[in-house]
Design a protein around this motif. Structure first.
Motif, PDB file in Angstrom:
ATOM      1  N   ALA A  63      27.261  -7.760 -12.905  1.00 53.49           N
ATOM      2  CA  ALA A  63      28.486  -8.441 -12.479  1.00 53.49           C
ATOM      3  C   ALA A  63      28.201  -9.893 -12.102  1.00 53.49           C
ATOM      4  N   ASP A  64      27.043 -10.150 -11.507  1.00 57.98           N
ATOM      5  CA  ASP A  64      26.671 -11.527 -11.175  1.00 57.98           C
ATOM      6  C   ASP A  64      26.574 -12.387 -12.432  1.00 57.98           C
ATOM      7  N   VAL A  65      26.037 -11.813 -13.490  1.00 62.63           N
ATOM      8  CA  VAL A  65      25.910 -12.560 -14.746  1.00 62.63           C
ATOM      9  C   VAL A  65      27.283 -12.822 -15.348  1.00 62.63           C
ATOM     10  N   LEU A  66      28.149 -11.806 -15.376  1.00 59.55           N
ATOM     11  CA  LEU A  66      29.472 -11.959 -15.980  1.00 59.55           C
ATOM     12  C   LEU A  66      30.344 -12.933 -15.203  1.00 59.55           C
ATOM     13  N   LEU A  67      30.160 -12.991 -13.885  1.00 62.99           N
ATOM     14  CA  LEU A  67      30.972 -13.879 -13.052  1.00 62.99           C
ATOM     15  C   LEU A  67      30.272 -15.197 -12.736  1.00 62.99           C
ATOM     16  N   TRP A  68      29.164 -15.466 -13.376  1.00 61.80           N
ATOM     17  CA  TRP A  68      28.461 -16.743 -13.256  1.00 61.80           C
ATOM     18  C   TRP A  68      28.073 -17.035 -11.811  1.00 61.80           C
ATOM     19  N   ARG A  69      27.572 -16.010 -11.111  1.00 60.47           N
ATOM     20  CA  ARG A  69      27.067 -16.246  -9.764  1.00 60.47           C
ATOM     21  C   ARG A  69      25.813 -17.111  -9.815  1.00 60.47           C
ATOM     22  N   ASN A  70      25.011 -16.911 -10.857  1.00 60.92           N
ATOM     23  CA  ASN A  70      23.856 -17.763 -11.123  1.00 60.92           C
ATOM     24  C   ASN A  70      24.096 -18.439 -12.472  1.00 60.92           C
ATOM     25  N   LYS A  71      24.477 -19.701 -12.442  1.00 59.63           N
ATOM     26  CA  LYS A  71      24.878 -20.394 -13.656  1.00 59.63           C
ATOM     27  C   LYS A  71      23.739 -20.526 -14.661  1.00 59.63           C
ATOM     28  N   LYS A  72      22.517 -20.651 -14.183  1.00 61.33           N
ATOM     29  CA  LYS A  72      21.394 -20.779 -15.118  1.00 61.33           C
ATOM     30  C   LYS A  72      21.189 -19.503 -15.922  1.00 61.33           C
ATOM     31  N   ILE A  73      21.220 -18.347 -15.237  1.00 64.20           N
ATOM     32  CA  ILE A  73      21.027 -17.078 -15.937  1.00 64.20           C
ATOM     33  C   ILE A  73      22.186 -16.793 -16.884  1.00 64.20           C
ATOM     34  N   SER A  74      23.411 -16.962 -16.406  1.00 67.57           N
ATOM     35  CA  SER A  74      24.579 -16.707 -17.247  1.00 67.57           C
ATOM     36  C   SER A  74      24.620 -17.649 -18.441  1.00 67.57           C
ATOM     37  N   GLY A  75      24.323 -18.917 -18.197  1.00 69.45           N
ATOM     38  CA  GLY A  75      24.288 -19.873 -19.302  1.00 69.45           C
ATOM     39  C   GLY A  75      23.207 -19.550 -20.312  1.00 69.45           C
ATOM     40  N   SER A  76      22.057 -19.090 -19.827  1.00 75.29           N
ATOM     41  CA  SER A  76      20.965 -18.731 -20.735  1.00 75.29           C
ATOM     42  C   SER A  76      21.334 -17.523 -21.590  1.00 75.29           C
ATOM     43  N   VAL A  77      21.966 -16.524 -20.964  1.00 73.71           N
ATOM     44  CA  VAL A  77      22.377 -15.328 -21.710  1.00 73.71           C
ATOM     45  C   VAL A  77      23.395 -15.685 -22.779  1.00 73.71           C
ATOM     46  N   LEU A  78      24.396 -16.474 -22.422  1.00 74.51           N
ATOM     47  CA  LEU A  78      25.422 -16.865 -23.380  1.00 74.51           C
ATOM     48  C   LEU A  78      24.857 -17.762 -24.469  1.00 74.51           C
ATOM     49  N   THR A  79      23.943 -18.654 -24.102  1.00 74.96           N
ATOM     50  CA  THR A  79      23.313 -19.519 -25.100  1.00 74.96           C
ATOM     51  C   THR A  79      22.462 -18.707 -26.069  1.00 74.96           C
ATOM     52  N   GLY A  80      21.712 -17.730 -25.546  1.00 75.06           N
ATOM     53  CA  GLY A  80      20.912 -16.880 -26.422  1.00 75.06           C
ATOM     54  C   GLY A  80      21.766 -16.083 -27.382  1.00 75.06           C
ATOM     55  N   ALA A  81      22.886 -15.530 -26.894  1.00 72.83           N
ATOM     56  CA  ALA A  81      23.782 -14.790 -27.780  1.00 72.83           C
ATOM     57  C   ALA A  81      24.387 -15.704 -28.842  1.00 72.83           C
ATOM     58  N   THR A  82      24.736 -16.928 -28.451  1.00 70.66           N
ATOM     59  CA  THR A  82      25.288 -17.881 -29.420  1.00 70.66           C
ATOM     60  C   THR A  82      24.249 -18.252 -30.469  1.00 70.66           C
ATOM     61  N   ALA A  83      22.998 -18.452 -30.046  1.00 70.59           N
ATOM     62  CA  ALA A  83      21.935 -18.792 -31.004  1.00 70.59           C
ATOM     63  C   ALA A  83      21.716 -17.656 -31.999  1.00 70.59           C
ATOM     64  N   ILE A  84      21.739 -16.423 -31.510  1.00 68.69           N
ATOM     65  CA  ILE A  84      21.573 -15.278 -32.408  1.00 68.69           C
ATOM     66  C   ILE A  84      22.724 -15.197 -33.401  1.00 68.69           C
ATOM     67  N   TRP A  85      23.940 -15.408 -32.910  1.00 68.62           N
ATOM     68  CA  TRP A  85      25.099 -15.354 -33.806  1.00 68.62           C
ATOM     69  C   TRP A  85      25.044 -16.464 -34.844  1.00 68.62           C
ATOM     70  N   VAL A  86      24.650 -17.668 -34.441  1.00 67.53           N
ATOM     71  CA  VAL A  86      24.546 -18.780 -35.393  1.00 67.53           C
ATOM     72  C   VAL A  86      23.485 -18.497 -36.445  1.00 67.53           C
ATOM     73  N   LEU A  87      22.346 -17.951 -36.032  1.00 68.53           N
ATOM     74  CA  LEU A  87      21.269 -17.656 -36.984  1.00 68.53           C
ATOM     75  C   LEU A  87      21.714 -16.654 -38.045  1.00 68.53           C
ATOM     76  N   PHE A  88      22.377 -15.592 -37.601  1.00 70.70           N
ATOM     77  CA  PHE A  88      22.729 -14.530 -38.542  1.00 70.70           C
ATOM     78  C   PHE A  88      24.026 -14.802 -39.289  1.00 70.70           C
ATOM     79  N   GLU A  89      24.981 -15.458 -38.635  1.00 73.03           N
ATOM     80  CA  GLU A  89      26.299 -15.610 -39.241  1.00 73.03           C
ATOM     81  C   GLU A  89      26.441 -16.927 -39.997  1.00 73.03           C
ATOM     82  N   TRP A  90      26.005 -18.032 -39.442  1.00 70.80           N
ATOM     83  CA  TRP A  90      26.153 -19.336 -40.083  1.00 70.80           C
ATOM     84  C   TRP A  90      24.987 -19.671 -41.005  1.00 70.80           C
ATOM     85  N   LEU A  91      23.773 -19.429 -40.537  1.00 68.92           N
ATOM     86  CA  LEU A  91      22.598 -19.779 -41.333  1.00 68.92           C
ATOM     87  C   LEU A  91      22.155 -18.658 -42.262  1.00 68.92           C
TER      88      LEU A  91
END
Length: 248
Positions: A63-91
């Protein structure tokens, strides 16, 4: 003889079903059923929050991650998911290719590490070993299996013992999901859901009052429009006799 079903009653049934699909506050599963009778009371529990969003999401680190209680962890998780999606879907990278390339890079790094001491005339250093704990796979498998079984139980309960309005609502949701799935692949659907899970709860927590007012006004306008439609058109359509004749 029972009365015919009017369009206004049908709208009320649809709204009841929508709010019935919202989980109880005492349960954290999406597939738990809400037994409340009043639409307004159900909407208050849905949007008025007798519990905090953090508690509804289960509390803890997730819940802390989903509600951005720690912005660094939440941002890292979302950035990692975006990078994976870009690699597989766009590239258009393939999963197996990335896995094998990562293994090759890892083997080359360990080979250089283990032989660098001899080349540089230094004492041999111990190469670090990377081991994934088996408990991680066991926990992930158990959680996935529990959620799948909970989903199957919910669908079977609705199909076998649920009310007609619940059955119609669940079939409609599955039909809409099937249409959305035909527009894009599983990875894109999963990524969109992942992004929504990391944005919608925190936005609702921040703008709770505005969202509540908007939803209440929207449902009020919908019910008003359907009432006018029922009074002007639908109520004039002849209704069949819903009560069958008794057999002698």
């Amino acid at each position: 003889m029972s009365e015919g079903i009017t369009a206004e009653k049908l709208l009320g049934t649809i709204m009841d079903t929508f709010t019935d699909s919202v989980p109880k506050q005492k349960s954290l599963s999406f597939f738990e059923e809400d037994k409340s009778n009043s639409v307004s009371a159900q909407m208050n529990r849905l949007l008025g929050r007798q519990k905090t969003i953090h508690n509804i999401l289960g509390g803890g680190k997730s819940a802390d991650v989903l509600l951005w209680r720690n912005k660094k962890i939440s941002g890292s998780v979302l950035t990692g998911a975006t990078a994976i999606w870009v690699l597989f879907e766009w590239l258009n990278y393939h999963f197996l290719s990335l896995v094998f390339f990562a293994l090759v890079i890892g083997m080359v790094a360990q080979f250089v590490w283990s032989n660098a001491s001899g080349i540089l005339n230094r004492s041999p250093s111990k190469v670090p070993r990377f081991v994934v704990p088996e408990e991680i796979f066991a926990n992930i498998g158990a959680e996935i299996g529990a959620e799948i079984n909970r989903c199957l139980r919910f669908l079977q309960d609705v199909a076998c013992g649920g009310s007609l309005k619940q059955f119609v609502m669940v079939v409609f949701v599955l039909f809409v999901a099937a249409i959305i799935g035909s527009w894009c692949n599983f990875l894109t659907v999963f990524y969109v859901g992942f992004v929504a899970a990391h944005t919608l709860p925190v936005l609702y927590e921040r703008y709770e009052d505005q969202v509540d007012n908007f939803v209440y006004n929207l449902f009020g306008q919908l019910q008003n429009q359907y009432s006018k439609l029922d009074a002007g058109v639908l109520s004039k359509i002849p209704k069949g006799n819903l009560k069958g004749k008794k057999s002698e």
